[in-house]
Design a protein around this motif. Structure first.
Motif, PDB file in Angstrom:
ATOM      1  N   LEU A 177    -114.243 -14.945  52.715  1.00 26.57           N
ATOM      2  CA  LEU A 177    -114.921 -15.255  53.979  1.00 26.57           C
ATOM      3  C   LEU A 177    -114.971 -14.035  54.894  1.00 26.57           C
ATOM      4  O   LEU A 177    -115.990 -13.785  55.547  1.00 26.57           O
ATOM      5  N   ARG A 178    -113.879 -13.293  54.932  1.00 27.78           N
ATOM      6  CA  ARG A 178    -113.845 -12.082  55.769  1.00 27.78           C
ATOM      7  C   ARG A 178    -114.886 -11.070  55.295  1.00 27.78           C
ATOM      8  O   ARG A 178    -115.645 -10.518  56.093  1.00 27.78           O
ATOM      9  N   LEU A 179    -114.959 -10.850  53.986  1.00 26.90           N
ATOM     10  CA  LEU A 179    -115.950  -9.911  53.461  1.00 26.90           C
ATOM     11  C   LEU A 179    -117.376 -10.409  53.700  1.00 26.90           C
ATOM     12  O   LEU A 179    -118.261  -9.622  54.032  1.00 26.90           O
ATOM     13  N   TRP A 180    -117.575 -11.704  53.495  1.00 29.16           N
ATOM     14  CA  TRP A 180    -118.916 -12.280  53.574  1.00 29.16           C
ATOM     15  C   TRP A 180    -119.511 -12.185  54.977  1.00 29.16           C
ATOM     16  O   TRP A 180    -120.721 -12.209  55.145  1.00 29.16           O
ATOM     17  N   ARG A 181    -118.664 -12.037  55.984  1.00 27.32           N
ATOM     18  CA  ARG A 181    -119.171 -11.872  57.356  1.00 27.32           C
ATOM     19  C   ARG A 181    -119.975 -10.584  57.509  1.00 27.32           C
ATOM     20  O   ARG A 181    -120.796 -10.472  58.413  1.00 27.32           O
TER      21      ARG A 181
END
Length: 158
Positions: free
Chosen positions: A11-15
């Motif tokens: 989720l952090r990367l996908w932001r």
């Protein structure tokens, strides 16, 4: 339910819209499951040394899960996006697709059992382990190199 570290990492990367764009391009143009790419980056971030046997298992599992569940959902969602009066249907399918991605990442996390390795590991080395055919396709290799550079620059900036 407690989120798995891989899910939070993903989720952090996908932001980062650049990472999202590269992952989706690799998925659409080369059939590489996004979940495998994110898992490879997670393993690298954890300092786990690249393991070709694990990479093959992760890729095989993700490809089968994608074929059985995610690609059919994705196809229906795309058809719903083209239809009139299907906004709510598209939203519900997107939610199911996202839940499928979360379940896939949870399974990949269990298979990988990433423990911090305490060493620096290149993201690109893990990406090449899970996508070994990259050496035979220039655009695939370039996409993996771009994803690696983006993820490593994101890690440095945080």
């Amino acid at each position: 339910m407690k989120e798995a570290p891989l899910w939070r990492f993903a989720l952090r990367l996908w932001r980062d819209k650049r990472i999202e764009r590269v992952c989706l391009r690799l998925q659409d143009e080369h059939g590489v499951p996004v979940a495998v790419l994110l898992t490879a980056l997670w393993l690298s971030d954890a300092g786990r040394r690249p393991d070709p046997a694990l990479g093959r298992r992760l890729l095989a599992y993700a490809e089968q899960f994608e074929a059985d569940y995610l690609r059919p959902l994705r196809a229906v969602r795309r058809r719903a996006a083209d239809g009139q009066g299907t906004v709510e249907l598209k939203r519900q399918i997107q939610e199911a697709e996202l839940e499928g991605e979360r379940l896939l990442l949870e399974q990949l996390s269990r298979q990988a059992q990433a423990q911090p390795g305490g060493q620096s590991v290149s993201a690109l080395s893990w990406l090449f382990v899970v996508v070994p055919e990259a050496g035979q396709c220039e655009s695939l290799q370039a996409g993996l190199e771009e994803l690696s550079a983006l993820s490593e620059s994101l890690a440095v900036s945080e």
